[in-house]
Enzyme design. Structure first.
Site, PDB file in Angstrom:
ATOM      1  N   ASP A 294      73.785  24.561  30.812  1.00  0.00           N
ATOM      2  CA  ASP A 294      73.170  25.140  32.107  1.00  0.00           C
ATOM      3  C   ASP A 294      73.374  25.010  33.045  1.00  0.00           C
ATOM      4  OD1 ASP A 294      71.923  27.513  34.112  1.00  0.00           O
ATOM      5  OD2 ASP A 294      70.349  27.347  33.154  1.00  0.00           O
TER       6      ASP A 294
HETATM    7  C1  BGC Z   1      71.175  30.308  35.770  1.00  0.00           C
HETATM    8  C2  BGC Z   1      72.032  30.749  34.526  1.00  0.00           C
HETATM    9  C3  BGC Z   1      73.758  30.759  35.184  1.00  0.00           C
HETATM   10  C4  BGC Z   1      73.888  29.544  36.466  1.00  0.00           C
HETATM   11  C5  BGC Z   1      74.780  29.972  36.689  1.00  0.00           C
HETATM   12  C6  BGC Z   1      71.056  28.855  36.447  1.00  0.00           C
HETATM   13  O1  BGC Z   1      70.382  28.501  37.531  1.00  0.00           O
HETATM   14  O2  BGC Z   1      69.573  29.580  34.895  1.00  0.00           O
HETATM   15  O3  BGC Z   1      71.556  31.594  33.596  1.00  0.00           O
HETATM   16  O4  BGC Z   1      74.260  31.437  34.797  1.00  0.00           O
HETATM   17  O5  BGC Z   1      72.632  29.188  37.108  1.00  0.00           O
HETATM   18  O6  BGC Z   1      74.840  30.512  38.135  1.00  0.00           O
END
Ligand code: BGC
Length: 766
Positions: A294
């Site tokens: 993530d």
């Molecule tokens: C989120 C993810 C997301 C990623 C990219 C993160 O803050 O937890 O679900 O895919 O950002 O935007």
């Protein structure tokens, strides 16, 4: 061989075109004759198996190229990193980018969030207008795998035409915490329902030759302190709950990538957790794809790489680039074996070849999208997923109703959406301006699909007024002067924070006042998940519309008027009060000298998530899991359960007793007569059946043996105890079962590596 083994061996590509009808099916690719380029680059020969192609290309790759594949960039501007310049080849306003290897014909990975549609990151100058499905919770509430699949295929099509080949979708964290601001992105509280519905959405996405993730692995079940919290959960309980949801979804859909979560698990960050990534995911489940982090979830180089992280996403979100040069140094020094780096590259390439990303390049320039067709997909999903929670007879609105007042919720303009990285910017722009928060995790966006306008179209004879609800007295007066009142109550929820279960801005008071003025009041809720309803007994009807997507206004109006018959069933328990929850007070980080301190969240409820907790404790919720009314009535009969060893199948007949066509969802609950599970019963399966008035149908439900078992951590196996089991068919978990039978299972054990049979069941439940 099980499906999992076939997948791991590269011998089974899941169908590129899924098993259900949808507007986005592509023709199966006819492999072209070998071109001169392929003679030099034999891995480009689409006739070869994915595993052969990966072997060939890996052998041709330099060390620098392997390192390039495992290192990601953000693709938008980052307010806290003004020094960061996004690579020009990335797609601005999206989430991530990994450069390709042109000399080998390996394309870049262009990543966008896509929980409900093709999302836009951050800045409004770069937004792209796209179709948004209703929230994940709403889609789960359809209990119809074919709807989830069709929605996934729709998103995949828009993504491909927008130049994206990796979708950050597939959120399957269970609702352990109803206050979690991201519940709207997920599939509810039950591992089977969430696993099937999210798995089908991923299958739909990947049918468009696009990689989908599944996320956030694992236990990212609240947003408060998500970067630092540590979840303590007994392994056996995890295998029977949160992990089981991932397991069901992964074996059904083989997502190209798994996104590891921010939080810690048993004291170790999820993205450097050897047990989670290497043992559970890659060893026990034979997962062949790659683990991406993530955004900002990486904390180390050697530890993360050796624990099974395959790709650092958008490195500027982490404290430093942990892969890239530090990884090159770690491999050169032998702290990370060369074989591990090769395996990282292998896994990424496996996903790219298996899911068609190499053979079917995505658009360079945005291509035309069939928004009209996609509006139908999202409208159907919204209609099917809205749950009629209560109806004392006011709905559907009688065609003869003369005076209607619609109150609040910006219903004159549009419908609400959830905030954070999954935010889709709608075609036609934002319906309501000036809302707070305007920046991350906002902006708060209403999609331009007005329930009021749609209602006026469907009831041209009626006099339909709108009052905005900011003055409760004015709203009550308008209600008194009308035959019926319809209040639109909203709660915006978003990534990065949690929310109380109370409707904000005094809406409870507004509803109470209006209902007092006119008891013929219906409440339409647009919420991310459960809310409390202190006014419940005073209103006639409640329709939970969730965040209903870009055609949500139309869907709501059709449901209110009876043009469509409500068919959603709750994928989540609505508690009657906070003290019914396993953690009445939400765990939050403490601050010392302005710095948030690490903290633990203990899931003492174990595998008793949601309705299982309520039933284990004998608690009566506000609305139970599985609940949802219809404008017609169904009966269930002729239950016949067949048990052989560890296998259980159930047959039941469903009849539509009412005067309207409608959809029934017979739910199968099972439990050992002698007890011994985390809760008296579990959902064992269901069907969705559309029936005309007076019609009946016989449906079969096969129970996955893991749902009959408890997990034994020592023995690393699933154990089905010999004995008698209650098999019940019910309209929801909250009503007396309509049919019940006791069956005897002889008992069995299954290895931890057990997975579903090689055939993916058809996407439709009918
Ligand atoms: C989120 C993810 C997301 C990623 C990219 C993160 O803050 O937890 O679900 O895919 O950002 O935007």
């Amino acid at each position: 061989m099980t499906k999992r083994m076939l997948l791991a061996a590269g011998l089974l590509a899941l169908p590129l075109v899924g098993g259900c009808d949808g507007p986005h099916q592509e023709k199966q690719a006819t492999p072209a004759a070998t071109t001169p380029a392929e003679a030099d680059r034999p891995w480009l020969d689409a006739k070869l198996q994915a595993s052969q192609r990966v072997d060939l290309v890996l052998a041709a790759m330099t060390q620098e190229e392997k390192l390039r594949l495992v290192f990601g960039y953000f693709a938008s501007r980052q307010s806290d990193r003004p020094d960061f310049v996004r690579p020009p080849e990335s797609r601005e306003g999206s989430a991530g980018y990994i450069p390709g290897i042109p000399r080998l014909g390996i394309p870049a990975l262009w990543e966008t969030d896509a929980g409900v549609g093709v999302a836009t990151q951050g800045n409004a100058e770069t937004f792209r207008e796209r179709t948004a499905l209703p929230s994940g919770m709403a889609t789960a509430a359809t209990w119809d795998p074919a709807i989830a699949y069709a929605g996934g295929a729709m998103i995949g099509d828009e993504a491909r035409r927008s130049g994206f080949n990796v979708l950050l979708a597939g959120g399957v964290n269970l609702v352990r915490e109803p206050r979690n601001g991201r519940n709207f992105e997920y599939g509810g509280e039950d591992p089977l329902l969430a696993g099937v519905m999210v798995g089908e959405q991923i299958r739909g996405i990947q049918s468009q030759r696009i990689i989908s993730t599944i996320k956030h692995f694992a236990y990212n079940d609240q947003e408060s302190g998500r970067h630092i919290l540590n979840v303590e959960l007994d392994e056996a309980a995890a295998r029977m709950s949160d992990l089981l949801a991932f397991e069901f979804a992964i074996e059904r859909s083989n997502p190209g990538s798994v996104m590891c979560a921010y939080n810690r698990v048993g004291g170790t960050y999820a993205c450097e957790n050897d047990w989670l990534l290497n043992d559970v995911l890659k060893r026990d489940w034979s997962y062949p794809g790659f683990v991406m982090s993530d955004w900002g979830a990486v904390h180390s180089t050697d530890k993360a790489a050796n624990a099974g992280l395959d790709q650092q996403s958008a490195y500027t979100f982490d404290k430093q680039p942990f892969f890239g040069k530090p990884l090159a140094d770690a491999v050169a020094a032998g702290r990370v074996p060369q074989a591990r780096l090769d395996d990282m590259a292998r896994r990424i390439l496996t996903a790219m070849f298996t899911h068609g990303v190499v053979d079917h390049p995505v658009a360079e320039q945005a291509e035309t999208i069939d928004f009209a067709a996609h509006a139908q997909v999202t409208r159907t999903d919204a209609e099917r997923g809205a749950v009629l929670l209560r109806n004392q007879g006011m709905l559907p609105l009688a065609a003869t109703t003369k005076r209607i007042v619609v109150i609040g919720g910006h219903a004159d303009k549009g419908v609400l959406s959830g905030g954070g990285s999954s935010q889709v910017y709608p075609v036609g722009g934002r319906a309501v301006q000036g809302l707070e928060p305007a920046t991350w995790p906002g902006p708060v966006i209403y999609f331009p699909s007005s329930p009021l306008e749609e209602l006026r179209k469907l009831m041209p004879e009626a006099d339909i007024r709108f009052v905005d609800g900011t003055d409760p007295d004015a709203a009550a007066k308008a209600a008194r002067e009308s035959d019926v009142a319809i209040i639109f109550a909203t709660q915006w929820t978003s990534e990065s924070q949690d929310f109380e279960l109370t409707l904000p801005d005094g809406q409870d008071g507004l509803i109470a006042k209006v209902a007092n003025a006119n008891p013929r009041t219906a409440v339409v809720l647009q919420t991310g998940g459960p809310v409390l309803m202190p006014w419940l007994d005073t209103v006639d009807a409640v329709l939970e519309a969730w965040y209903p997507g870009t055609a949500g206004g139309e869907a709501i109006a059709r449901l209110l008027t009876g043009a469509a018959n409500p068919s959603g069933r709750l994928p989540v328990t609505f508690p009657a009060s906070l003290d019914q929850l396993p953690r009445p007070t939400l765990d939050k980080p403490q601050k010392v000298d302005g710095k948030e301190q690490l903290f633990d969240v203990r899931y003492q409820e174990g595998a008793a998530v949601g309705y299982r907790w309520f039933e284990a404790k004998g608690l009566k919720p506000l609305f139970p899991f599985g609940h949802g009314l219809s404008y017609t009535d169904f009966t269930f009969g002729d239950l016949a359960a067949t048990a052989t060893g560890s296998s259980l199948t159930v047959r039941v007949t469903v009849r539509n007793e009412g005067a309207r066509s409608g959809i029934s969802v017979p739910q199968l609950y099972i439990g050992p007569v002698a007890g011994g599970w985390e809760a008296p019963r579990r959902l064992g399966g269901w069907q969705t059946v559309q029936l005309e008035p007076g019609a009946s149908a016989t449906v079969d439900i096969a129970v996955d043996p893991r749902l009959l078992a408890t997990y034994d951590t020592q023995a690393r196996e699933w154990r089905i105890a010999a004995g008698d089991y209650r098999v019940q068919i019910a309209a929801s978990s909250g009503v007396e079962p309509a049919q019940e039978q006791v069956v005897t299972l002889t008992g069995a054990t299954l290895p931890v590596t057990y997975d579903a049979p090689a055939q993916v069941p058809p996407a439709t439940g009918r």
